[in-house]
Design a protein around this motif. Sequence first.
Motif, PDB file in Angstrom:
ATOM      1  N   UNK A  18       0.820  -1.208   0.000  1.00  0.00           N
ATOM      2  CA  UNK A  18       0.000   0.000   0.000  1.00  0.00           C
ATOM      3  C   UNK A  18       0.854   1.259   0.000  1.00  0.00           C
ATOM      4  N   UNK A  19       2.164   1.098  -0.230  1.00  0.00           N
ATOM      5  CA  UNK A  19       3.073   2.244  -0.227  1.00  0.00           C
ATOM      6  C   UNK A  19       2.713   3.213  -1.347  1.00  0.00           C
ATOM      7  N   UNK A  20       2.768   4.498  -1.022  1.00  0.00           N
ATOM      8  CA  UNK A  20       2.535   5.535  -2.011  1.00  0.00           C
ATOM      9  C   UNK A  20       3.780   6.412  -2.113  1.00  0.00           C
ATOM     10  N   UNK A  21       4.018   6.946  -3.290  1.00  0.00           N
ATOM     11  CA  UNK A  21       5.176   7.822  -3.505  1.00  0.00           C
ATOM     12  C   UNK A  21       4.854   9.195  -2.938  1.00  0.00           C
ATOM     13  N   UNK A  22       4.957   9.323  -1.618  1.00  0.00           N
ATOM     14  CA  UNK A  22       4.519  10.549  -0.941  1.00  0.00           C
ATOM     15  C   UNK A  22       5.416  11.739  -1.244  1.00  0.00           C
ATOM     16  N   UNK A  23       6.609  11.473  -1.761  1.00  0.00           N
ATOM     17  CA  UNK A  23       7.532  12.568  -2.053  1.00  0.00           C
ATOM     18  C   UNK A  23       7.645  12.840  -3.551  1.00  0.00           C
ATOM     19  N   UNK A  24       6.752  12.287  -4.347  1.00  0.00           N
ATOM     20  CA  UNK A  24       6.791  12.509  -5.790  1.00  0.00           C
ATOM     21  C   UNK A  24       6.551  13.979  -6.099  1.00  0.00           C
ATOM     22  N   UNK A  25       7.245  14.496  -7.103  1.00  0.00           N
ATOM     23  CA  UNK A  25       7.191  15.923  -7.403  1.00  0.00           C
ATOM     24  C   UNK A  25       5.777  16.381  -7.764  1.00  0.00           C
ATOM     25  N   UNK A  26       5.033  15.534  -8.491  1.00  0.00           N
ATOM     26  CA  UNK A  26       3.716  15.971  -8.956  1.00  0.00           C
ATOM     27  C   UNK A  26       2.676  16.015  -7.837  1.00  0.00           C
ATOM     28  N   UNK A  27       2.929  15.346  -6.720  1.00  0.00           N
ATOM     29  CA  UNK A  27       1.965  15.350  -5.617  1.00  0.00           C
ATOM     30  C   UNK A  27       2.467  16.138  -4.411  1.00  0.00           C
ATOM     31  N   UNK A  28       3.720  16.571  -4.455  1.00  0.00           N
ATOM     32  CA  UNK A  28       4.298  17.265  -3.299  1.00  0.00           C
ATOM     33  C   UNK A  28       3.940  18.740  -3.344  1.00  0.00           C
ATOM     34  N   UNK A  29       3.332  19.239  -2.269  1.00  0.00           N
ATOM     35  CA  UNK A  29       2.998  20.647  -2.167  1.00  0.00           C
ATOM     36  C   UNK A  29       4.189  21.403  -1.589  1.00  0.00           C
ATOM     37  N   UNK A  30       4.372  22.644  -2.040  1.00  0.00           N
ATOM     38  CA  UNK A  30       5.552  23.410  -1.651  1.00  0.00           C
ATOM     39  C   UNK A  30       5.596  23.669  -0.150  1.00  0.00           C
ATOM     40  N   UNK A  31       4.451  23.970   0.455  1.00  0.00           N
ATOM     41  CA  UNK A  31       4.430  24.298   1.876  1.00  0.00           C
ATOM     42  C   UNK A  31       3.682  23.252   2.700  1.00  0.00           C
ATOM     43  N   UNK A 277       1.678  -8.461 -22.130  1.00  0.00           N
ATOM     44  CA  UNK A 277       1.685  -7.667 -20.893  1.00  0.00           C
ATOM     45  C   UNK A 277       3.130  -7.508 -20.436  1.00  0.00           C
ATOM     46  N   UNK A 278       3.354  -6.599 -19.491  1.00  0.00           N
ATOM     47  CA  UNK A 278       4.701  -6.375 -18.972  1.00  0.00           C
ATOM     48  C   UNK A 278       5.007  -7.244 -17.772  1.00  0.00           C
ATOM     49  N   UNK A 279       6.281  -7.251 -17.387  1.00  0.00           N
ATOM     50  CA  UNK A 279       6.696  -8.048 -16.228  1.00  0.00           C
ATOM     51  C   UNK A 279       6.340  -7.383 -14.905  1.00  0.00           C
ATOM     52  N   UNK A 280       6.066  -6.075 -14.916  1.00  0.00           N
ATOM     53  CA  UNK A 280       5.749  -5.384 -13.660  1.00  0.00           C
ATOM     54  C   UNK A 280       4.360  -5.793 -13.194  1.00  0.00           C
ATOM     55  N   UNK A 281       4.285  -6.344 -11.990  1.00  0.00           N
ATOM     56  CA  UNK A 281       2.996  -6.779 -11.446  1.00  0.00           C
ATOM     57  C   UNK A 281       2.397  -5.729 -10.515  1.00  0.00           C
ATOM     58  N   UNK A 282       3.005  -4.542 -10.512  1.00  0.00           N
ATOM     59  CA  UNK A 282       2.490  -3.401  -9.739  1.00  0.00           C
ATOM     60  C   UNK A 282       2.371  -3.721  -8.252  1.00  0.00           C
ATOM     61  N   UNK A 283       3.387  -4.433  -7.730  1.00  0.00           N
ATOM     62  CA  UNK A 283       3.369  -4.785  -6.303  1.00  0.00           C
ATOM     63  C   UNK A 283       3.796  -3.630  -5.417  1.00  0.00           C
ATOM     64  N   UNK A 284       4.427  -2.624  -5.996  1.00  0.00           N
ATOM     65  CA  UNK A 284       4.887  -1.415  -5.300  1.00  0.00           C
ATOM     66  C   UNK A 284       5.944  -1.688  -4.232  1.00  0.00           C
ATOM     67  N   UNK A 285       6.614  -2.826  -4.327  1.00  0.00           N
ATOM     68  CA  UNK A 285       7.694  -3.084  -3.369  1.00  0.00           C
ATOM     69  C   UNK A 285       8.865  -2.112  -3.582  1.00  0.00           C
ATOM     70  N   UNK A 286       9.038  -1.654  -4.828  1.00  0.00           N
ATOM     71  CA  UNK A 286      10.090  -0.667  -5.091  1.00  0.00           C
ATOM     72  C   UNK A 286       9.787   0.645  -4.370  1.00  0.00           C
ATOM     73  N   UNK A 287       8.515   0.983  -4.244  1.00  0.00           N
ATOM     74  CA  UNK A 287       8.111   2.190  -3.518  1.00  0.00           C
ATOM     75  C   UNK A 287       8.267   1.976  -2.020  1.00  0.00           C
ATOM     76  N   UNK A 288       7.929   0.777  -1.555  1.00  0.00           N
ATOM     77  CA  UNK A 288       7.967   0.480  -0.118  1.00  0.00           C
ATOM     78  C   UNK A 288       9.374   0.577   0.456  1.00  0.00           C
TER      79      UNK A 288
END
Length: 493
Positions: A18-31, A277-288
């Motif tokens: 359930x990890x989310x890319x909380x520091x991704x540029x497109x979702x990160x607010x400046x303040x 299909x691709x090999x990525x199974x979208x497990x998000x372990x890379x994000x975790x």
Amino acid sequence: MTQPTDQQQAAAGIPRSQAEAVNAAETRELYKKREPIYPKLAHGKFRLAKWAVMAITLGVYYLVPFLRWDRGEGAPDQAVLIDFAGSRFYFFFIEIWPQEIYYVTGLLIIAALGLFLASALFGRVWCGYACPQTVWTDLFIMVERLCEGDRNARIKLDRAGWTVDKAWRKVGKHAVWLLIAFATGGAWILYFHDAWDTLANFFAGTAAPSSYVFAGVLTFTTYALAGTMREQVCTYMCPWPRIQAAMTDREALNVTYRVDRGEPRGAHKKNDSWDNRGDCIDCKQCVAVCPMGIDIRDGAQLECIQCALCIDACDDIMAKVDRPTGLITYETDDNIDRFVAGEKPRYRFMRPRTLVYAVTLAIVSSVMLAGLVMRTELDLNSQRDRNPNYVRLSDGSVRNGYSLTVINKATTPRVLQLAIDGDAAFQTRVLGAPADAPGQLSVGADTTQDFVIYLTLPRAEIDGPREEFRFRVTDPETGESASTRSVLITGAD
């Protein structure tokens, strides 16, 4: 125990994080207030490499001040010492004097060129493995994991209400963080004074006030940067991610997601075909596992420190679903385009950028090495008195005064012989010299000594407004000599 549903699985037996890319540029607010990141422990060759680098670098930092190096009687025996009181920098067998600051400058240039070359070849490998911010953050996360558990346990603990168990885990974590931070600040001051004496005086309360100030400042900054700010230092404070763009090109190896293999991504059910299909199974372990809180699959990002933990996490998952490893790997942007186009990869480590860095690094290193090899233990400087500019004596002769500075870098005292290379008519007087040896200069071991010299030129020998010459001192025992240029002002038209 409740079994995960198909929607909760990335593949058979592989839960979707359930990890989310909380520091991704497109979702990160400046303040926006910092959102905590809970990196999961990765297992693999890159994680082992990071453990090894962390152990080596921390060992060097904490232990080097206690190493000894015999330099003879009266000289400090600490192997690495920045001695401001004695105006020296000691590095094992090398002793740098204030007037040799160019060696330190050369060392900084070598370090910069080495960093440029490493970046041109392997991207931000410094940031991912050896940067102090990365090393201490890794150490602090390790402590956090030991006290509070891995990712899921830490998230659960933070969301739970306060209990005795939560309190002692949190207090224990911060206490260990403070001990590490204090050890970091304490070790830093040991590089500027004798380590054993400073350590004893520090806890006895008799150390210099500056020792307590700097130890306190380093304790605070280490605790704050590695404990509470972490990825914010790399994202907002550090200039290197911005500078690196000028150091690399499309043929530098970087941690990269193989879009040609991974897309289209999606969950994979047991016994389903991998076709179309691709090999990525979208497990998000890379994000975790990412300590920066980003998703490497979003492409090149300023926030990525190239630690390669996502490679370990992805390789582990690929092995479990019986797919080739390397879906996330060290690769060049140029090769990613080649893969998409169905072409073979190409690696060019020898290219104009890397050659310039390598050749420049070799030149600067050679100059530094030659300077150290040819470095003498005797040096000489002179300064002519300008008030008065010259003195005309009653017999018409002219006298100038000089301050002569002799630098003896040897560990033994010397008796040097002074000579004047120039007009043979010069009459030399050394203030304080013995009458039976007017040209002898006695200089102590490993010291700088000043002498007052008077040169007189008879009236009959004056043939111009100035006479150029050289002061020269020679050690009769070793034959070593040093000289410096100077001038005598006559006042003649």
